[in-house]
Enzyme design. Sequence first.
Site, PDB file in Angstrom:
ATOM      1  N   ASP A   5      13.353  -0.584  44.863  1.00 13.42           N
ATOM      2  CA  ASP A   5      14.434  -0.095  45.696  1.00 13.42           C
ATOM      3  C   ASP A   5      13.952   1.216  46.320  1.00 13.42           C
ATOM      4  OD1 ASP A   5      17.027   0.200  46.691  1.00 13.42           O
ATOM      5  OD2 ASP A   5      17.487   1.592  45.066  1.00 13.42           O
ATOM      6  N   ASP A  55      18.319   1.624  41.134  1.00 15.68           N
ATOM      7  CA  ASP A  55      19.265   2.517  40.486  1.00 15.68           C
ATOM      8  C   ASP A  55      20.711   2.153  40.778  1.00 15.68           C
ATOM      9  OD1 ASP A  55      19.116   3.178  43.129  1.00 15.68           O
ATOM     10  OD2 ASP A  55      19.412   5.313  42.805  1.00 15.68           O
ATOM     11  N   ASP A 107      21.474  -3.191  42.891  1.00 17.58           N
ATOM     12  CA  ASP A 107      20.191  -3.659  42.362  1.00 17.58           C
ATOM     13  C   ASP A 107      20.357  -4.473  41.085  1.00 17.58           C
ATOM     14  OD1 ASP A 107      18.728  -2.234  44.326  1.00 17.58           O
ATOM     15  OD2 ASP A 107      19.065  -0.395  43.184  1.00 17.58           O
TER      16      ASP A 107
END
Lengths: 280, 1038
Positions: free
Chosen positions: B390, B731, B735
């Site tokens: 990410d 985070d 996700d």
Amino acid sequence: MTKKEKKSFNQSLAEWKLFIYNPTTGEFLGRTAKSWGLILLFYLVFYGFLAALFSFTMWAMLQTLNDEVPKYRDQIPSPGLTVFPKPLTALEYSFTVSDPESYQGYIEDLKKFLKPYNLEEQKNLTACPDGALFEQKGPVYGACQFPLALLQACSGVDDPEFGYSRGHPCVLVKMNRIIGLKPQGEPRIECTSKTENTAALLTYPPNGLIDLKYFPYYGKKLHVSYLQPLVAVQVSFNATSSTVNEVTVECKIDGSPNLKNEDDRDKFLGRVVFKVTARA
Amino acid sequence: MAKKTLEIYSVELSGMKDIEQTDKGNGKEKYRGLKNCFEPKKNHRKEELTKELDLDDHKLSIKELEKKYGTNIITGLSSAQAAELLARNGPNALTPPKETPEIIKFFKQMVGGFSILLWIGAILCWIAYGIQYSMNTSSSLDNVYLGCVLALVIILTGIFAYYQEAKSTNIMATFNKMIPQQALVIRDSEKKTIPAEQLVVGDIVEIRGGDQIPADIRLLSVQGCKVDNSSLTGESEPQPRSSEFTHDSPLETKNIGFYSTTCLEGTATGMVINTGDRTIIGQIASLASGVGNEKTPIAIEIQHFVHIVAGVAVSIGILFFITAVSLKYQVLDSIIFLIGIIVANVPEGLLATVTVTLSLTAKRMAKKNCLVKNLEAVETLGSTSIICSDKTGTLTQNRMTVAHLWFDNQIFIADTSEDNSNQVFDQSSGTWASLSKIITLCNRAEFRPGQENVPIMKRVVAGDASETALLKFSEVILGDVMEIRKRNHKVAEIPFNSTNKFQLSIHKTDDPNDKRFLMVMKGAPERILEKCSTIMVNGQEQPLDKNTAEAFHTAYMELGGQGERVLGFCHLYLPADEFPETYTFDVDTMNFPTSNFCFVGLLSMIDPPRSTVPDAVTKCRSAGIKVIMVTGDHPITAKAIAKSVGIISANSETVEDIAKRLHIAVEQVNKRDAKAAVVTGMELKDMSPEQLDELLTNYPEIVFARTSPQQKLIIVEGCQMQNAVVAVTGDGVNDSPALKKADIGIAMGITGSDAAKNAADMILLDDNFASIVTGVEEGRLIFDNLKKTIAYTLTKNIAELCPFLIYITVGLPLPIGTITILFIDLGTDIIPSIALAYEKAESDIMNRKPRHKKKDRLVNEQLAMYSYLHIGLMQAVGAFVVYFTVYAQEGFKPSALINIRVEWENSNVNDLEDSYGQQWTWYQRKYLEWMGYTAFFVGIMVQQIADLIIRKTRRNSIFQQGLFRNKVIWVGIASQIIIALILSYGLGSVTALSFTMLRPQYWFVAVPFAILIWVYDEVRKLFIRLYPGSWWDKNMYY
């Protein structure tokens, strides 16, 4: 789901087939002929080498051994006692006086065992002086005579049925051979009946004495025709009238401070317990 | 796909050219403008999103909403209505993820791959005893003991593993922390504060800056409200909210506020449209819980290993069963032998060893801030071949920071590292002096009081993200900003708003001789430039001509093209005669000029990458790991960050880049020339799995932008389809499904949401992406070392099994007993095999490719062959020599032992004759047999020392590796010897253990064999090093 499983089963079957023999690469069980050849050759050489190495080390180890006497004798410091005839199961002799078949096996066993003790066999043996250790320096080691007559009623000479036919069966007690063992004192086999007053026990030679002249033993190779001293126990039941007579007999080595007769774990170290059942 | 990208990027390019026209009214700054260019295209996402999120309340008017939810925006719901709805729809809370009961977790530890093997072994033991008992009621209890020991090993190891995992799980918090506690709601025409769980659809709630949004709400009226959606969408910038319907997609439109996101500033009133699990976040969370956990690679490897061991055990067992039957053994006896052989193959100690080894590594990793939730995940990072990362918060710091400055016709780079301390750009120019003054004064953000001792970058600021960035930037360079502001007293101010797109303030100057007022302004660059007639160059005002305007545009485009948010700064000294000191400024009537300013410079801000990331990405690259960025953020930002951290390397281009460079259409570009690809969610949506596969295969550098949580999942699955072991870092809540789906999910410990932490297998406690590199290194090392441990453990299995086979076939007195074997497996060998976990890597493990999931197995044919058929057999031979030596020297020559078994074991035979004519009672023989056990045990132990030393390396010579570098190995060797000495001399008199004293010389009989093992292995390694790829290498390297 089932369809998928089926397919995967067919697939795995095909995979297995391909693994067993793959026609494109010529692989059999995942290896080509050449690869198999090489690997087999490798293992042949490798295991050949290992076998040679093993043989060599064993040979080298055997070179350290003495042919006459084992290197260590610490595991058998004191002899065990065993009895003859050899019972089939536990140490129980059971027979019917009126039925010779029932004790035929015992008699044959005893006869076989006493065969080396025949006068004929013993004629080349030394008549050693009684009461003293018969120590020898070699190179030729003589064996002392053990006259069968010492066993008197149990010698099988007068009574070829060893008392079984009369209801007074004989059992031979012998001490295990141990190289170099020198009993101290006056070793003898002391037999007692563990059941009260059911039978009288007679031991031959009298007192169950084992003469010191049969010691020490010099081993199978040096002491070729060595004869173990024997003690015979004859069981005479008191009540001849009853149909079944039973007695448990315990024989122990006694009179020699260096021969043990009491060990919690080893029930045969210097003692032996057996049971005699005689039916009328 | 190529066509689509063309469309998109042509828009992007034209957007950059038509820079002044892009500002269509809803963006704040230039970057916003660039983003807006995408919006027509983003409509494509509509179908997908409506598929994903069934929500159209944002399109409805307030009247329609009131009707739909039976509420009134002034009076709110009545309490009765609310109670009814609450009863019907349940509380406004996320259903916590299904917790596995602790007891199930505990039992799960005891049924894993290895444990199954041991359980089967234990049960077989008991069955064997059952058979023996039925034949002979006084049979030895060895099999019962063995079964119990096996069960005990499983249970103890299970408890240990459970404890280890429970420890790391306890560090985790739960979902519940995410739920806002209180909400301000209008019910029965009254404002009430109620627990957020009691909110129902139709409730009218009020939100203020700093609040967490208590449910999904449709905004009804908004005053300067901005929300942080980063945990949901990955957008790092604060998102402005308004009450207008701006986009078809509920995720894009501005009039929806999402549950669990934070309102950063402003106030808003909204109507609750979804509660609890029906919220967007709730749907994502349930998506995560719907994703099954993947089996870890090490679990697969262990299963494979168990299959091998079981295969070997059963084959040998059946082979000898047939042999035994044909040797006229009774069938029941043969079955006992069969079971004995199978059980003897079970590596009793390995389960414990592997567990301890994994937890040692987990501990080591925790020290380096990688917290591992699932012990098996320790190794997974080492096998990882693709990392899907990410962007926001993982690769970046998730906070705006000044990245570039443009003044004096030059672009300067600002330090964007975490502490910002190293600002090295040229600060001598007069222009900088003016610019810094504007930055300082034209800023409403302030540090919260009482933070004097906190490092500047960590201080809490009241203000929006860009103002915060500017405040911190000036504080770092100029020192006490508040003091400067005090000296330059502010007399008037127009705060920023979305219509005028600038912020203006008027100050008295700190120069007592200068009575002029200073007017400072910042805002969207093109708007600022419009208001300027001059530009400052090297501290001098110059007329703004076409050339300078051109230079401005170039710089603006360059910075904007890097995904940065650009702000323009200008000032104007008001003439003292027109505006005397006493002049009263009125911001409503604007009684002051708002044009003919002097343009001073541009500043651009970005959420900068973490400073450790580029290095970590490089290391991952050299370790053969593909790093893919998957973000919900915009493609330009994503690409810029990807470039700056090296996910797209400096010299690689996307198809679009090539087209732009060569001035040709995207279709004409040879796709093979492009190494990098930037793919947006909407392009991904139209891709078939084959196309995705092709994309993942053909491009080494890929950035996925604008992806939804579902798409992250698709990307992870796509990678897994290629047999890759996929790590996902993230985070945000968005996700969490991908984190769960991944072979190893890695969540950020500080910034990570609880949902992400819950779904992850590993947590980076310091949020440092570089810790992943540590994880990879440790994971690869543990894989190598486990290989060594298993090889070490398997070796002696043969040495323990051979005696039994020989006993059956040749009829020797049993060379080694069950209990003695247990003392090797669970005694002398345990510490050494754990010691191998401390072994250093043989070569640079970070320079080799990740292992192939299907080809590079933990236990391969070579390892099994070499352990079983080479070293194992050598050990057996060595141990047999010790055994035969003991028997021969006590009187039983090898030849006398053959077929002695039946008489030897018959307790009624008390005058068994040895080779010298001596006669042995049964107990005397038994004692000799135990001495044989001890001798065999010592023989194996001595050779296991050699085995331990050779297992230190698989390819290098021991001397290259260093014999003494791993001290723990020597602790292991010492432990082996000490345990053996204690067993023989200390416990030699305890009959139940069947150990005896052993003459000192017997301890050395196997030493030549031990040396031979070492030499043989050195030769093996030498040939492997000399002839890589040769027959020898292929067959002998494990």
